[in-house]
Every structure is written in C-alpha cells, then in structure tokens.
Design a protein around this motif. Structure first.
Motif, PDB file in Angstrom:
ATOM      1  N   SER A 197       1.189   3.988  -1.425  1.00 31.33           N
ATOM      2  CA  SER A 197       1.471   2.773  -2.181  1.00 31.33           C
ATOM      3  C   SER A 197       2.022   1.716  -1.240  1.00 31.33           C
ATOM      4  O   SER A 197       2.720   2.020  -0.266  1.00 31.33           O
ATOM      5  CB  SER A 197       2.480   3.058  -3.297  1.00 31.33           C
ATOM      6  N   THR A 198       1.746   0.451  -1.539  1.00 31.73           N
ATOM      7  CA  THR A 198       2.210  -0.639  -0.695  1.00 31.73           C
ATOM      8  C   THR A 198       3.733  -0.733  -0.676  1.00 31.73           C
ATOM      9  O   THR A 198       4.321  -1.184   0.309  1.00 31.73           O
ATOM     10  CB  THR A 198       1.597  -1.971  -1.183  1.00 31.73           C
ATOM     11  N   LYS A 199       4.387  -0.299  -1.737  1.00 29.55           N
ATOM     12  CA  LYS A 199       5.853  -0.389  -1.765  1.00 29.55           C
ATOM     13  C   LYS A 199       6.475   0.460  -0.653  1.00 29.55           C
ATOM     14  O   LYS A 199       7.536   0.118  -0.127  1.00 29.55           O
ATOM     15  CB  LYS A 199       6.396   0.031  -3.126  1.00 29.55           C
ATOM     16  N   CYS A 254       1.733 -11.593   2.452  1.00 33.47           N
ATOM     17  CA  CYS A 254       0.656 -10.964   3.236  1.00 33.47           C
ATOM     18  C   CYS A 254      -0.003 -11.980   4.166  1.00 33.47           C
ATOM     19  O   CYS A 254      -0.308 -13.104   3.759  1.00 33.47           O
ATOM     20  CB  CYS A 254      -0.393 -10.354   2.308  1.00 33.47           C
ATOM     21  N   ALA A 305       5.060   0.949   2.278  1.00 37.80           N
ATOM     22  CA  ALA A 305       4.844   0.169   3.506  1.00 37.80           C
ATOM     23  C   ALA A 305       5.897  -0.922   3.630  1.00 37.80           C
ATOM     24  O   ALA A 305       6.417  -1.191   4.719  1.00 37.80           O
ATOM     25  CB  ALA A 305       3.440  -0.429   3.501  1.00 37.80           C
ATOM     26  N   SER A 337      -1.251   1.639   6.474  1.00 34.76           N
ATOM     27  CA  SER A 337      -2.369   1.480   5.542  1.00 34.76           C
ATOM     28  C   SER A 337      -2.719   2.783   4.834  1.00 34.76           C
ATOM     29  O   SER A 337      -3.382   2.761   3.795  1.00 34.76           O
ATOM     30  CB  SER A 337      -3.600   0.938   6.276  1.00 34.76           C
ATOM     31  N   THR A 373       4.458  -9.794  -2.946  1.00 36.27           N
ATOM     32  CA  THR A 373       3.738  -9.115  -1.865  1.00 36.27           C
ATOM     33  C   THR A 373       2.555  -9.947  -1.382  1.00 36.27           C
ATOM     34  O   THR A 373       2.349 -10.135  -0.177  1.00 36.27           O
ATOM     35  CB  THR A 373       3.253  -7.730  -2.328  1.00 36.27           C
ATOM     36  N   TRP A 398       4.316  -4.811   7.953  1.00 34.03           N
ATOM     37  CA  TRP A 398       3.547  -4.435   6.769  1.00 34.03           C
ATOM     38  C   TRP A 398       2.688  -5.593   6.248  1.00 34.03           C
ATOM     39  O   TRP A 398       1.699  -5.350   5.519  1.00 34.03           O
ATOM     40  CB  TRP A 398       4.483  -3.952   5.661  1.00 34.03           C
ATOM     41  N   VAL A 404      -1.055  -5.288   6.971  1.00 30.69           N
ATOM     42  CA  VAL A 404      -1.793  -4.108   6.511  1.00 30.69           C
ATOM     43  C   VAL A 404      -2.996  -4.542   5.672  1.00 30.69           C
ATOM     44  O   VAL A 404      -2.848  -5.351   4.739  1.00 30.69           O
ATOM     45  CB  VAL A 404      -0.878  -3.172   5.685  1.00 30.69           C
ATOM     46  N   THR A 447      -4.688  -2.827   3.531  1.00 24.91           N
ATOM     47  CA  THR A 447      -4.817  -2.036   2.308  1.00 24.91           C
ATOM     48  C   THR A 447      -3.632  -2.310   1.400  1.00 24.91           C
ATOM     49  O   THR A 447      -2.477  -2.125   1.794  1.00 24.91           O
ATOM     50  CB  THR A 447      -4.869  -0.534   2.639  1.00 24.91           C
ATOM     51  N   LEU A 448      -3.903  -2.741   0.173  1.00 22.90           N
ATOM     52  CA  LEU A 448      -2.854  -3.020  -0.802  1.00 22.90           C
ATOM     53  C   LEU A 448      -3.068  -2.149  -2.030  1.00 22.90           C
ATOM     54  O   LEU A 448      -4.131  -2.190  -2.652  1.00 22.90           O
ATOM     55  CB  LEU A 448      -2.867  -4.493  -1.197  1.00 22.90           C
TER      56      LEU A 448
END
Length: 522
Positions: free
Chosen positions: A72-74, A126, A76, A68, A122, A90, A93, A95-96
């Motif tokens: 950046s999410t990428k 999730c 993760a 988190s 994504t 991931w 997580v 947080t995005l």
C-alpha cells in the motif's frame, strides 16, 4: 561496497513477501562484482563511522523499486520518517495503491473523509509523471473519477478499481474518458458500471477483468472491437441482464443505461474481427435461460480467436438448470486448458480436443462412463483431469498414457437418490492422485494405480440418515483400504479430515506404513 542497515531495510522487506528476493538478488549481484584494490573499503572502517546510514546510499532506482513493491502507498509514505534521505523519496514511486476498508468493517464514521484526504494529499505531492500502476479499493465515490483522471494524465498502464457495493449505490458510474484511453495495458474493474456512450478505444490493452456488474453481448462487442491487442478477458461474477422481460421497470432505457450502445443495428460477435492474441477467456455469469444463444456467441467467438485457456461458470435463475453448450465447442482443437461448471456436456458425436492438456469439470450430475470415455478418447495429450463434485460414474477407467494427474474432489449424490456405494478407479499410468471433499459414502476402490508416485487424501464420508453403519466406522474402513492399496506410493499425504480418521485407527492398533504423512493436530 554498501553496509546495509538491516533494521531499516527490514522495515521495507517485511511488507514485500517473496518480491523481496529479487531485490536482494539485485543487491547481492552488485556486491559480487570484481573490486579493485584501490577502491576496497574495509568493513571495520565502515562500522566505526557513527550514525552512518549506508542503506540511504543505495541507488535511487533500487530504493524506489523497493517502495513500489510495498502493498500500500501508505507504507511507502511512512518511510519518509526514516531519515532526511527518505523524506521525499516516495513521491517518485510509479505505483500508487490505496485501500479503504469495506463499509461493514468501518468503526470510525469519519474514515470516508480521512481516506479522501489521504488520496488527495498523496496525489498533490507525487512527482512521478509516468505511473506504472494505480489501484483503489473503496466505497467512496465523490472523488474517484478525479483520481482516475489524474492517473490517466500520468499515462498509467495498470488501472485497478475495486468499488465496494452499497445498498444505495450497487455500482460506480465511470466517466466516459476512461473508455477512450490508449495508455492502459491492464484494466481491472469491480463494481464499476460499464456505460460507454460510443465506441471503446483501448488500443494497447492486453488484460481486462470485469467483476460484479451487468454485461451483455453488445458490451462484449464494443470491448473486443476497441481492444485489438487483448490477450485476457475475464467476466467474473457478472449478471447477464434480461432486458426483454416485462416488469414495472422500463427495461429498454435501463439496458441502454447499462451498456450504452444497445440497439437493433449493433454488431454481433459473429461479425467482429478476430483477436489474434487472445489467450484466456473466462466467464462466471448469472444468466437467464433465454440468453444462452448470446452466451454461446461469446464462447464461439473466443474459439474463433484460437483461445488457449477457457473457463466457464454458469449460474441460472432456474434451479438445477445446466447451460447447453453449442456443438462446435466439442470439436475445438485450439484449447489447452478447460474448466467447466454448470455446463451440460451433450456432444452428439466424438469429442475432439486435440490440444487439451488440463480439464476440470465441476458440479455435473450426468457424468457417466460413456461420456468419460468420449472425453478421454478425444484428448490425446491430456495430462490433468479434475472432477469436482460430479456424479453419475461408477468406474473411472483411465488407461490413457498421457494422463498423469487425477483429482477427485467430492462425489455428490443428488437428493432423493441412493448412495453411490463403491467407485472403482483404474488408472495404471497416473503419477499423482488427489481425493478430497465430501464423498457421501462413496467408497473408492483402487483397482490399479501401479505407476502412482504421490497421493493426497483429504475427504470425508458423510452418512445418510437411513444407513445403519456409524460414520466413523465407514470412514475408517474406507481410509484403511486406501492406505493399504497405496503402500507402494513414495509419498502419501493425509489432510486434516483423513488424519482425524487415521488417529482413530491408530488408537485401535492400526500401524501406518512408512510412506504415510499425516496432518498432526497440535
């Protein structure tokens, strides 16, 4: 006990910067707990196990916390390739964060579709039902409201939307559902058109940042009326629209489109309930001069809410026009930190900022000795004074025992006026002195800085065309005198600009005192 695969963990911590320290401390604290003999595992036995992935044995909560904090999410998502254990981790997580490059940086014409596909895919994968933060930086608008709706369904607490302005789309039009949501605690909107058609309801919002859009008093009224817990309100690089001027446009309909609630029956800020928890109010506004009363209403409302930190930056559409502050402003005892730029300091009586500890004044051309004395007399607990590109004074007489930090950044002489020549500084009680920027041949003369412990010099003297003395000789003379006057200071740091001058002095035989630390150019 865990034997950490540092190569794998390093992949994660590389992106995390200082935030990794807290996580490592969490792990180390677990390592330092008392261990019973029957549970002790020898390190040699762990190392002998082939392909043993101990990093994957860390608790899920710690691994998710690490993911988190990636920027950046990428990144993760990429950890899913580390091992089977990480493949779907991931997706939990909370947080995005999605970054789409600015339009001018794009090289791939298909990047817009690829970015939308990345976000959509994504969100589909999730599994987290409660989001801590959802952040998007893009100029792609087609799906943005759908992504926001997804975040709100997950009761997101922190929402940050950074919309890159385009010629055909200078602002992003927000959907109305965003204005009636109680899950937000932190909301940051850049380039997003604020167009509520009714009353805003952000019952739990504590921090609001609005940047790069049109605002006016009616919008501010709607915001503060619907955000009873608001602690921070920042209007950054915003435009205060002129909706009364005559032009080819229909300004009345345009204004209603901008703020959504304009009308003669709208409340004013003077009628709004007080925000009991407001701590910081900031305005960076490009405005028309006739809207000064409305802007002053915003300032006075913040003061009525006993705001602690007040930052004001005003840019007028009229050259060399300074914002005229209401006189009530000069007797506000609630302020502890104050930053002013583009404001006229015109108190008709004694200034009274009894709680003020930090003051920064920028780009003011009439800062004379009397006004400075009025300020210092009315700020009995002031600790830091910063003068940024100001002009008008020839003497800084700071005898207050409370002022410990003095910052002078630039001394700009207005066009057509003669140079300032010598500026005298008498500040026997300050502990820290910083002088930087372009001083336009202002020669600082340090009369008394006997208590000084630390000084930082990084300024340049720019030579007017009519002066015969070469610039390097002027700069050398000024710097040499400053260095000799600061021999008693424990630490004297020179930035890049002053270091270049010092090297010229040293080439001519000048020997620097031992306390001088110059910026060494490789």
């Amino acid at each position: 006990m865990y034997c950490i695969n540092m190569r794998k963990l390093g992949f994660l911590l590389f992106f995390m910067g200082k935030s990794s320290e807290a996580l490592l401390q969490m792990w180390e604290e677990g390592q330092n707990q008392p261990k019973f003999a029957d549970k002790r595992i020898k390190l040699q036995e762990i190392m002998e196990k082939e392909d043993d992935d101990r990093v994957s044995e860390l608790p899920d909560c710690l691994l998710i916390e690490i993911l988190s904090r990636l920027p950046s999410t990428k990144y993760a998502i990429r950890t899913g390739t580390l091992s089977k254990r990480w493949e779907h981790l991931w997706t939990w997580v909370p947080t995005l964060v999605f970054f789409h490059p600015a339009p001018q940086r794009l090289k791939n014409p298909k990047s817009r579709d690829e970015f939308a596909l990345l976000v959509d895919k994504t969100l589909t994968h999730c599994r987290q039902l409660k989001l801590k933060k959802f952040e998007v930086h893009t100029f792609y608008e087609s799906q943005l409201n759908n992504w926001i709706r997804y975040a709100i369904r997950c009761n997101v607490e922190e929402l940050k939307l950074d919309f890159w302005a385009m010629k055909d789309k200078p602002e992003f039009l927000l959907n109305q559902f965003i204005f009636i949501n109680s899950c937000f605690t932190d909301l940051r909107l850049r380039g997003c058109k604020l167009n509520p058609t009714g009353a805003i309801s952000w019952e739990n919002l504590r921090n609001l940042y609005i940047s790069g859009v049109n605002v006016d008093e009616d919008l501010i009224v709607n915001v503060v009326s619907g955000s009873p817990l608001l602690e921070t309100l920042v209007l950054e690089v915003c435009q205060w629209p002129d909706i009364t001027s005559e032009s080819e446009f229909d300004f009345e309909s345009e204004a209603n489109d901008i703020i959504g609630i304009s009308g003669p029956t709208s409340l004013s800020l003077t009628q709004c309930s007080q925000l009991k928890q407001l701590k910081k109010f900031e305005m960076s506004i490009n405005y028309d001069i006739e809207f000064q009363p409305q802007l002053n209403n915003c300032i006075l409302y913040a003061i009525r809410c006993n705001v602690k930190e007040l930052n004001l930056e005003f840019l007028s559409n009229i050259y060399d026009n300074e914002f005229v502050l209401d006189q009530i402003f000069f007797t506000s005892s609630c302020l502890t930190e104050l930053r002013l730029e583009g404001c006229m300091l015109n108190p008709v009586g004694a200034i009274s900022w009894k709680s003020l500890r930090s003051l920064c004044i920028s780009e003011y051309q009439s800062l004379d000795e009397d006004l400075i004395e009025n300020i210092l007399s009315g700020t009995p607990v002031l600790e830091t004074l910063e003068l940024n590109r100001c002009y008008g004074y020839r003497l800084l007489n700071i005898t207050s025992k409370s002022v410990k930090n003095l910052v002078i950044f630039g001394y700009e002489v207005p066009y057509g006026e003669s140079e300032a020549n010598i500026i005298e500084i008498n500040a026997p009680n300050i502990l820290s002195l910083t002088m930087g920027g372009w001083n336009f041949l202002c020669k600082p003369l340090l009369l008394n800085v006997s208590s000084l412990v630390k000084a930082h010099l990084d300024y340049s003297c720019t030579k007017p065309e009519h002066l015969q003395t070469p610039p390097n000789e002027v700069e050398e003379e000024v710097l040499k005198r400053c260095i000799m006057n600061l021999r008693h200071v424990k630490e004297l740091q020179l930035g890049l600009l002053c270091s270049k001058v010092l090297f010229c002095l040293e080439a001519k035989g000048f020997v620097s005192p031992s306390n001088v630390k110059a910026y060494r150019i490789l």
